[in-house]
Design a protein around this motif. Sequence first.
Motif, short mmCIF file in Angstrom:
data_model
loop_
_atom_site.label_atom_id
_atom_site.label_comp_id
_atom_site.label_asym_id
_atom_site.label_seq_id
_atom_site.Cartn_x
_atom_site.Cartn_y
_atom_site.Cartn_z
N PHE A 36 -11.15 6.99 7.34
CA PHE A 36 -11.50 5.91 6.43
C PHE A 36 -10.80 6.17 5.10
O PHE A 36 -10.33 7.29 4.85
CB PHE A 36 -13.03 5.86 6.21
N ARG A 37 -10.77 5.17 4.25
CA ARG A 37 -10.19 5.37 2.94
C ARG A 37 -10.96 4.56 1.90
O ARG A 37 -11.58 3.54 2.23
CB ARG A 37 -8.71 5.00 2.91
N GLN A 38 -10.89 5.03 0.67
CA GLN A 38 -11.55 4.34 -0.42
C GLN A 38 -10.66 4.40 -1.65
O GLN A 38 -10.32 5.49 -2.12
CB GLN A 38 -12.91 4.97 -0.72
N SER A 39 -10.30 3.24 -2.13
CA SER A 39 -9.50 3.17 -3.35
C SER A 39 -10.40 2.82 -4.51
O SER A 39 -11.54 2.38 -4.34
CB SER A 39 -8.37 2.16 -3.19
N LEU A 40 -9.88 2.99 -5.71
CA LEU A 40 -10.67 2.85 -6.92
C LEU A 40 -11.28 1.45 -7.01
O LEU A 40 -10.57 0.46 -6.91
CB LEU A 40 -9.81 3.14 -8.14
#
Length: 120
Positions: A36-40
Motif C-alpha cells: 500500500f502507499r500513502q502520500s501527503l
Amino acid sequence: VQLQASGGGLVQAGGSLRLSCGASGRTFSLYTMGWFRQSLGKEREFVAVISWGGSTRYADAVNGRFTISRDNGKNTVYLQMNSLKPEDTAVYYCAAGNGAGASSYDYTYWGQGTLVTVSS
C-alpha cells in the motif's frame, strides 16, 4: 509476524526502484502479502497484492509498471517499480493477512513504511 520494508529512495521520473519487505515467522508462505502507499494529505491506497499461491492483482494506477513477487524461502516480498512518475511519491507499506485483498482492513500485520520520492 513482523515486517520490515526497505528499498525506498529518491529517483528521477522514468526510473526504477525495488522495494523489499522481509518477514519474521515460519508461516510467511501462508499469508497474502500486499503493498500500500500513502502520500501527503491522502488516504492509504492499495498498490498490489500477491497470494500465498502467487496470484497477483494491481491497482489501475500501477498496472503494467509495477510487479509484485515473493520468495517464500527468504520470507520476502518485493515490489519492482518501473517507469516511475512523480505521482508515485509516497510512503510505501507492506502488509500481511489471511485471504487479504485490496482493502487495508484485510491485513493484520504492517511494516513501518519506506519513502519513495520521484522527482520530475
